[in-house]
Design a protein around this motif. Sequence first.
Motif, PDB file in Angstrom:
ATOM      1  N   LYS A 182       0.816  -1.219   0.000  1.00 21.34           N
ATOM      2  CA  LYS A 182       0.000   0.000   0.000  1.00 21.34           C
ATOM      3  C   LYS A 182       0.854   1.276   0.000  1.00 21.34           C
ATOM      4  O   LYS A 182       0.555   2.251   0.698  1.00 21.34           O
ATOM      5  CB  LYS A 182      -0.956   0.005   1.199  1.00 21.34           C
ATOM      6  N   ARG A 183       1.901   1.257  -0.810  1.00 16.30           N
ATOM      7  CA  ARG A 183       2.756   2.430  -0.934  1.00 16.30           C
ATOM      8  C   ARG A 183       2.833   2.913  -2.388  1.00 16.30           C
ATOM      9  O   ARG A 183       3.773   3.621  -2.753  1.00 16.30           O
ATOM     10  CB  ARG A 183       4.151   2.152  -0.384  1.00 16.30           C
ATOM     11  N   ALA A 184       1.845   2.518  -3.182  1.00 14.94           N
ATOM     12  CA  ALA A 184       1.769   2.960  -4.578  1.00 14.94           C
ATOM     13  C   ALA A 184       0.337   3.307  -4.928  1.00 14.94           C
ATOM     14  O   ALA A 184      -0.599   2.611  -4.522  1.00 14.94           O
ATOM     15  CB  ALA A 184       2.285   1.872  -5.518  1.00 14.94           C
ATOM     16  N   ASP A 185       0.164   4.388  -5.651  1.00 19.52           N
ATOM     17  CA  ASP A 185      -1.163   4.790  -6.136  1.00 19.52           C
ATOM     18  C   ASP A 185      -0.963   5.804  -7.251  1.00 19.52           C
ATOM     19  O   ASP A 185       0.153   6.263  -7.492  1.00 19.52           O
ATOM     20  CB  ASP A 185      -1.997   5.391  -5.006  1.00 19.52           C
ATOM     21  N   SER A 186      -2.058   6.134  -7.927  1.00 23.01           N
ATOM     22  CA  SER A 186      -1.984   7.064  -9.056  1.00 23.01           C
ATOM     23  C   SER A 186      -2.953   8.213  -8.869  1.00 23.01           C
ATOM     24  O   SER A 186      -3.944   8.110  -8.132  1.00 23.01           O
ATOM     25  CB  SER A 186      -2.295   6.338 -10.377  1.00 23.01           C
ATOM     26  N   VAL A 187      -2.672   9.292  -9.542  1.00 21.20           N
ATOM     27  CA  VAL A 187      -3.535  10.467  -9.592  1.00 21.20           C
ATOM     28  C   VAL A 187      -3.938  10.677 -11.037  1.00 21.20           C
ATOM     29  O   VAL A 187      -3.080  10.714 -11.924  1.00 21.20           O
ATOM     30  CB  VAL A 187      -2.795  11.718  -9.068  1.00 21.20           C
ATOM     31  N   GLU A 333      12.071   4.700  -4.651  1.00 23.56           N
ATOM     32  CA  GLU A 333      10.911   5.588  -4.694  1.00 23.56           C
ATOM     33  C   GLU A 333      10.940   6.247  -6.075  1.00 23.56           C
ATOM     34  O   GLU A 333      12.011   6.628  -6.570  1.00 23.56           O
ATOM     35  CB  GLU A 333      10.986   6.642  -3.599  1.00 23.56           C
ATOM     36  N   LEU A 334       9.772   6.438  -6.683  1.00 26.17           N
ATOM     37  CA  LEU A 334       9.763   6.962  -8.054  1.00 26.17           C
ATOM     38  C   LEU A 334       8.422   7.573  -8.408  1.00 26.17           C
ATOM     39  O   LEU A 334       7.408   7.343  -7.750  1.00 26.17           O
ATOM     40  CB  LEU A 334      10.123   5.850  -9.040  1.00 26.17           C
ATOM     41  N   PHE A 335       8.453   8.368  -9.473  1.00 23.10           N
ATOM     42  CA  PHE A 335       7.249   8.858 -10.143  1.00 23.10           C
ATOM     43  C   PHE A 335       7.197   8.219 -11.525  1.00 23.10           C
ATOM     44  O   PHE A 335       8.228   7.943 -12.137  1.00 23.10           O
ATOM     45  CB  PHE A 335       7.276  10.377 -10.310  1.00 23.10           C
ATOM     46  N   CYS A 336       5.974   8.032 -12.028  1.00 19.24           N
ATOM     47  CA  CYS A 336       5.803   7.492 -13.374  1.00 19.24           C
ATOM     48  C   CYS A 336       4.591   8.141 -14.027  1.00 19.24           C
ATOM     49  O   CYS A 336       3.461   7.965 -13.561  1.00 19.24           O
ATOM     50  CB  CYS A 336       5.639   5.977 -13.345  1.00 19.24           C
ATOM     51  N   VAL A 337       4.838   8.888 -15.082  1.00 20.73           N
ATOM     52  CA  VAL A 337       3.763   9.490 -15.875  1.00 20.73           C
ATOM     53  C   VAL A 337       3.266   8.464 -16.882  1.00 20.73           C
ATOM     54  O   VAL A 337       4.057   7.766 -17.515  1.00 20.73           O
ATOM     55  CB  VAL A 337       4.275  10.746 -16.599  1.00 20.73           C
ATOM     56  N   GLN A 338       1.948   8.382 -17.023  1.00 20.60           N
ATOM     57  CA  GLN A 338       1.354   7.516 -18.040  1.00 20.60           C
ATOM     58  C   GLN A 338       0.406   8.331 -18.919  1.00 20.60           C
ATOM     59  O   GLN A 338      -0.276   9.229 -18.442  1.00 20.60           O
ATOM     60  CB  GLN A 338       0.556   6.379 -17.392  1.00 20.60           C
ATOM     61  N   SER A 339       0.382   7.981 -20.197  1.00 23.22           N
ATOM     62  CA  SER A 339      -0.568   8.574 -21.129  1.00 23.22           C
ATOM     63  C   SER A 339      -1.314   7.452 -21.838  1.00 23.22           C
ATOM     64  O   SER A 339      -0.730   6.418 -22.159  1.00 23.22           O
ATOM     65  CB  SER A 339       0.151   9.438 -22.160  1.00 23.22           C
ATOM     66  N   PHE A 340      -2.594   7.683 -22.120  1.00 23.96           N
ATOM     67  CA  PHE A 340      -3.414   6.692 -22.820  1.00 23.96           C
ATOM     68  C   PHE A 340      -3.937   7.238 -24.145  1.00 23.96           C
ATOM     69  O   PHE A 340      -4.896   6.702 -24.710  1.00 23.96           O
ATOM     70  CB  PHE A 340      -4.553   6.244 -21.902  1.00 23.96           C
ATOM     71  N   THR A 355       1.724   8.127 -11.419  1.00 28.14           N
ATOM     72  CA  THR A 355       1.821   7.046 -10.442  1.00 28.14           C
ATOM     73  C   THR A 355       2.966   7.348  -9.478  1.00 28.14           C
ATOM     74  O   THR A 355       4.050   7.741  -9.889  1.00 28.14           O
ATOM     75  CB  THR A 355       2.059   5.701 -11.150  1.00 28.14           C
ATOM     76  N   ILE A 356       2.696   7.149  -8.201  1.00 23.54           N
ATOM     77  CA  ILE A 356       3.659   7.423  -7.147  1.00 23.54           C
ATOM     78  C   ILE A 356       4.006   6.124  -6.445  1.00 23.54           C
ATOM     79  O   ILE A 356       3.108   5.369  -6.038  1.00 23.54           O
ATOM     80  CB  ILE A 356       3.076   8.402  -6.105  1.00 23.54           C
ATOM     81  N   VAL A 357       5.275   5.843  -6.318  1.00 27.70           N
ATOM     82  CA  VAL A 357       5.751   4.722  -5.503  1.00 27.70           C
ATOM     83  C   VAL A 357       6.618   5.330  -4.406  1.00 27.70           C
ATOM     84  O   VAL A 357       7.655   5.941  -4.695  1.00 27.70           O
ATOM     85  CB  VAL A 357       6.561   3.703  -6.326  1.00 27.70           C
ATOM     86  N   SER A 358       6.199   5.194  -3.162  1.00 27.53           N
ATOM     87  CA  SER A 358       6.883   5.822  -2.033  1.00 27.53           C
ATOM     88  C   SER A 358       7.510   4.776  -1.125  1.00 27.53           C
ATOM     89  O   SER A 358       7.379   3.567  -1.352  1.00 27.53           O
ATOM     90  CB  SER A 358       5.912   6.701  -1.240  1.00 27.53           C
ATOM     91  N   ASP A 360       6.717   4.218   2.064  1.00 29.27           N
ATOM     92  CA  ASP A 360       5.721   3.587   2.937  1.00 29.27           C
ATOM     93  C   ASP A 360       4.375   4.239   2.708  1.00 29.27           C
ATOM     94  O   ASP A 360       4.251   5.241   1.986  1.00 29.27           O
ATOM     95  CB  ASP A 360       6.141   3.692   4.415  1.00 29.27           C
ATOM     96  N   ASN A 361       3.348   3.691   3.337  1.00 35.47           N
ATOM     97  CA  ASN A 361       1.989   4.169   3.131  1.00 35.47           C
ATOM     98  C   ASN A 361       1.783   5.581   3.659  1.00 35.47           C
ATOM     99  O   ASN A 361       1.101   6.390   3.029  1.00 35.47           O
ATOM    100  CB  ASN A 361       0.991   3.211   3.787  1.00 35.47           C
ATOM    101  N   SER A 362       2.355   5.906   4.806  1.00 32.48           N
ATOM    102  CA  SER A 362       2.156   7.240   5.375  1.00 32.48           C
ATOM    103  C   SER A 362       2.750   8.321   4.473  1.00 32.48           C
ATOM    104  O   SER A 362       2.178   9.406   4.313  1.00 32.48           O
ATOM    105  CB  SER A 362       2.765   7.325   6.776  1.00 32.48           C
ATOM    106  N   THR A 363       3.892   8.030   3.853  1.00 31.01           N
ATOM    107  CA  THR A 363       4.487   8.988   2.912  1.00 31.01           C
ATOM    108  C   THR A 363       3.592   9.155   1.689  1.00 31.01           C
ATOM    109  O   THR A 363       3.398  10.271   1.186  1.00 31.01           O
ATOM    110  CB  THR A 363       5.883   8.521   2.479  1.00 31.01           C
ATOM    111  N   LEU A 364       3.052   8.063   1.194  1.00 29.27           N
ATOM    112  CA  LEU A 364       2.150   8.125   0.043  1.00 29.27           C
ATOM    113  C   LEU A 364       0.953   9.017   0.341  1.00 29.27           C
ATOM    114  O   LEU A 364       0.550   9.837  -0.498  1.00 29.27           O
ATOM    115  CB  LEU A 364       1.685   6.716  -0.327  1.00 29.27           C
ATOM    116  N   ILE A 365       0.378   8.881   1.520  1.00 24.77           N
ATOM    117  CA  ILE A 365      -0.792   9.675   1.897  1.00 24.77           C
ATOM    118  C   ILE A 365      -0.438  11.161   1.910  1.00 24.77           C
ATOM    119  O   ILE A 365      -1.207  12.011   1.420  1.00 24.77           O
ATOM    120  CB  ILE A 365      -1.328   9.230   3.269  1.00 24.77           C
TER     121      ILE A 365
END
Length: 453
Positions: A182-187, A333-340, A355-358, A360-365
């Motif tokens: 739970k340390r990765a999610d996207s915006v 830890e990394l950022f990843c831009v995606q285009s569709f 997409t954010i990979v941090s 830990d979860n608290s940093t991601l939040i």
Amino acid sequence: MSGSRACCRQLPGGRWRARAGCNADGAGSAQVAMRTVPGQPVARGTVAGPRRLQCGRCWASRLPRGRSRARASCQGESGGGPAMTALSLFHETPLSPFTESQVLQAAFDRDPSPYKMFLGTKEYCVDDGQSSMLPVVKKVKQRMANDQTLNHDYLPVLGLPEFNRAVTALILGKDSIAIVEKRADSVQVPGSDAAFFMGAQFLKQWYTITHPKTATVYVSLPAWENHAAAFAKVGFTDIFGYRYWDNVKLGLAIQQWQEDLENAPEHSIVVLDIAAHHPTATDPTPAAWRQIAEIMKRKKLFPFFYVTSQGLATGDLNRDAWPVRYFVTERFELFCVQSFSKSFGLYNEKVGSLTIVSRDNSTLIRIRSQMELTVRCTWSNPPRHGSRIVATVLNNPSFFTEWQQNLKRMTERLMLIKEKLKEELRTLGTSRPWEHITKQTGMYIYPGFTTPT
């Protein structure tokens, strides 16, 4: 100019003659010349120090708070009332330079030749030169049109939740350790360039490990022109290029790239355009990626991935995403831009994500909370239509399988076109080899043309 002047008189042809002592240019316009106070000369059309502004009729003294005082004999542009300066409030705004793509497009549009061919960035087109809708996208749109429950309500600030979950799994793999922990999610973001800009803006504000000095940024040479521009726009000053393409060997400059990373300051930000690198259409091998990752880990460099053609580079979604997934397993830890835009043909729907990979979860939040503030101050919440199409395809097994088949057919056609181009160039008797064209991936080619001497 309409109306009469109290201090000047009109000549034939609409020109004006200023009376003695008036420095109007006689062009019949309200152009402005600058006249400084004695001892402070300034060139015409520039702004410097305390000054008097002189219009096409006479001059008006600039007073504090933007007020002006006209000569008693001047009746203004309309023949009555105080004179108005011809300067816009934004007259010092410079004209931005044209980008290479803008110059190329303008030259193409001006060329009257019926045999002209556009070799710049363009949508995926079928044989008649027109873009077309992916079959699976057409089905999903028809299904959406028949669904009476759909509405146009606002999305959450960070986007459609099912879209964010699906695109995170698409790039990282559904069993990714970062997702499990739970340390990765996207915006969800309106397009890849907006996602890239938001990532750069966040790093400028919160990538503080090099404080008080701003981190150094590295982009590939060559690179998509917006990469360096985005970092410069948000305030980064040390932006360098790492050597990516060897125009002599017509391939990846892997040794030079590694040398540049070895010489980079610790904690530098490195932009990594993967899966049909733009513009060279050339990607490192897995072995080369491992070497790059080893250097970046040792030098504590931050990877900022940029992925716009997943599935269109090799025809295999997992293979195209492998570099990002490898870096995740190496605990970056990394950022990843995606285009569709390319992979779904949704060019004007502006469907992108960050997409954010941090750690830990608290940093991601905390990261997501700061990005939410940015979104609230810009687009407020993202558009729904394109993200709904992508989410429907990614979350429906039948549609997802069909989409993979669509991508494979597109990739095979692109490879065939490159083969035909290579053979045609040989037939024309060109003196150089063209094998590198058929080794390149994705929608574009990088021929390595040289300038005639």
